[in-house]
Write a protein that holds these residues in place. Structure first.
Motif, PDB file in Angstrom:
ATOM      1  N   GLN A   1      44.113   3.462  27.950  1.00  0.00           N
ATOM      2  CA  GLN A   1      44.298   2.034  28.185  1.00  0.00           C
ATOM      3  C   GLN A   1      43.352   1.291  27.247  1.00  0.00           C
ATOM      4  O   GLN A   1      42.176   1.659  27.126  1.00  0.00           O
ATOM      5  CB  GLN A   1      43.912   1.668  29.633  1.00  0.00           C
ATOM      6  CG  GLN A   1      44.830   2.237  30.694  1.00  0.00           C
ATOM      7  CD  GLN A   1      46.117   1.436  30.833  1.00  0.00           C
ATOM      8  OE1 GLN A   1      46.183   0.274  30.442  1.00  0.00           O
ATOM      9  NE2 GLN A   1      47.148   2.070  31.377  1.00  0.00           N
TER      10      GLN A   1
ATOM     11  N   MET B   1      42.279  -6.725  29.579  1.00  0.00           N
ATOM     12  CA  MET B   1      43.093  -5.512  29.407  1.00  0.00           C
ATOM     13  C   MET B   1      44.250  -5.811  28.461  1.00  0.00           C
ATOM     14  O   MET B   1      44.937  -6.797  28.612  1.00  0.00           O
ATOM     15  CB  MET B   1      43.625  -5.076  30.779  1.00  0.00           C
ATOM     16  CG  MET B   1      44.570  -3.898  30.729  1.00  0.00           C
ATOM     17  SD  MET B   1      43.729  -2.326  30.614  1.00  0.00           S
ATOM     18  CE  MET B   1      43.160  -2.119  32.292  1.00  0.00           C
TER      19      MET B   1
ATOM     20  N   GLY C   1      46.513  -3.112  27.495  1.00  0.00           N
ATOM     21  CA  GLY C   1      47.625  -2.327  28.024  1.00  0.00           C
ATOM     22  C   GLY C   1      47.558  -0.864  27.634  1.00  0.00           C
ATOM     23  O   GLY C   1      46.596  -0.422  26.982  1.00  0.00           O
ATOM     24  N   PRO C   2      48.583  -0.105  28.017  1.00  0.00           N
ATOM     25  CA  PRO C   2      48.593   1.330  27.752  1.00  0.00           C
ATOM     26  C   PRO C   2      48.848   1.639  26.284  1.00  0.00           C
ATOM     27  O   PRO C   2      49.453   0.845  25.564  1.00  0.00           O
ATOM     28  CB  PRO C   2      49.744   1.842  28.627  1.00  0.00           C
ATOM     29  CG  PRO C   2      50.619   0.662  28.826  1.00  0.00           C
ATOM     30  CD  PRO C   2      49.757  -0.552  28.766  1.00  0.00           C
TER      31      PRO C   2
END
Lengths: 283, 78
Positions: B14, B1, B3-4
């Motif tokens: 995301q 991930m 991030g936003p």
């Protein structure tokens, strides 16, 4: 906080800008002299063996991609021409100056050169600049930090600490702590060295495009602004925890849309192995 | 991930790294509306024009750091 200082005060009371190292001073003089020849330039370089050696190493590095190995300065001058040789000598000289500084700034400057080159050539930016010139511009963009390290190292360190704490770019805090930012000092150093006005103004304005007087200068400064930000994002900051400024205006000025970024970054990533090669060539 | 991310049109998503740029998948931007409706995931390459150049640079650097071989250093956590 010191709000009474500005760039003029710093240059009058605190900072003495160093003069241009000998070999480059002579070459700049020759370049400005219409009577000078390629041979004159070659001789000027060979008079400084250290610069001559580094110039040859650079000329033979992958960054310049010559098909034949160059063994003499005269040969290099003939093959590359005065303008490129000027950039080579400038690069060799700047490497010498930068190598005095902390490792991060040295590496950041080299990577900024590679980033500026990738944005220019793969982004097809309409600037009257060759890729090797873009490399030199990138290499030079933070030269003012060397001066601040020499004369105001505690203030510079405080600015970097506050930059990390506040999560704002260091140049904003430098203005508050020191009274001027590294771009102003670098621009003045470039003028003092009688480097081309286009380099001096791009360095001066790379964190504040409004310091440029015309559109071409603004675009050169924008090139350095995005190259700087790419370095930070790629993990090559000039100090630990560096924060990049907003680059949206710079990308727009350069006419580079998001669709072009993957190709630019491919070019940039492919050039990363050159960093070690360049450092080795200059050591 | 990674991030936003906020797109140029205001949409929020995301960024998820599922592979290098030249492999199927690559970076994905995952969207879910505020009512927790169906999740939609779009490959980065298909929504480039909806992203700011600086965001594309950040995603590609993260991707290269995770999967690439050019030798990007780890980001300082401070």
């Amino acid at each position: 906080m010191n709000t009474s200082r500005d760039i003029e005060f710093l240059l009058e009371e605190i900072i003495t800008l160093p003069s241009l190292p000998g070999a480059l001073a002579r070459i700049v003089q020759l370049l400005n002299d219409p009577e000078s020849s390629l041979s004159d330039v070659g001789k000027a370089i060979t008079q400084d063996p250290a610069v001559a050696l580094k110039t040859l190493r650079l000329a033979n590095s992958a960054a310049y991609g010559l098909r034949e190995h160059v063994t003499s300065v005269e040969h290099a001058v003939a093959l590359l021409g005065i303008k490129v040789i000027h950039n080579l000598v400038l690069t060799a000289t700047v490497f010498d100056t930068l190598s005095r500084s902390a490792g991060l700034l040295y590496q950041h400057s080299i990577v900024a050169g590679l980033a500026a080159r990738a944005v220019l050539r793969t982004g097809r930016v309409a600037l009257a600049l060759q890729p090797d010139e873009a490399f030199v511009y990138g290499l030079l963009h933070d030269i003012g930090k060397i001066i601040l390290e020499d004369y105001l190292s505690d203030d510079l360190m405080e600015a970097e600490t506050l930059s990390r704490d506040r999560k704002v770019p260091a140049y904003q805090v430098e203005r508050e702590i020191i009274g001027a930012d590294h771009a102003e000092v670098g621009g003045r150093l470039a003028m003092n060295w009688r480097l081309p006005e286009s380099i001096a103004s791009a360095i001066l304005a790379h964190h504040d495009l409004s310091r440029c007087e015309n559109e071409d200068s603004r675009r050169l400064a924008a090139l350095l602004n995005v190259a700087d930000a790419i370095c930070i994002e790629a993990g090559f900051p000039s100090y630990e925890g560096a924060v990049a400024g907003d680059t949206s205006q710079s990308w727009a000025l350069l006419g580079v849309e998001s669709a072009k970024i993957p190709a630019i970054m491919d070019d940039f990533f492919a050039s990363i192995p050159e960093v070690e090669e360049l450092i080795e060539a200059m050591s | 991930m990674v991030g936003p991310l906020t797109l140029c049109d205001g949409a929020r998503g995301q960024v998820v790294l599922v592979g290098p740029r030249n492999a199927p998948g690559g970076a994905l931007v995952v969207f879910q509306d505020e009512e927790q409706g169906p999740v939609e995931s779009l490959p980065l390459a298909t929504i480039l024009e909806r992203l700011a150049p600086a965001d594309v640079v950040a995603i590609l650097c993260a991707q290269e750091r995770q999967f690439g071989e050019c030798g990007l250093p780890a980001l300082d956590a401070s």
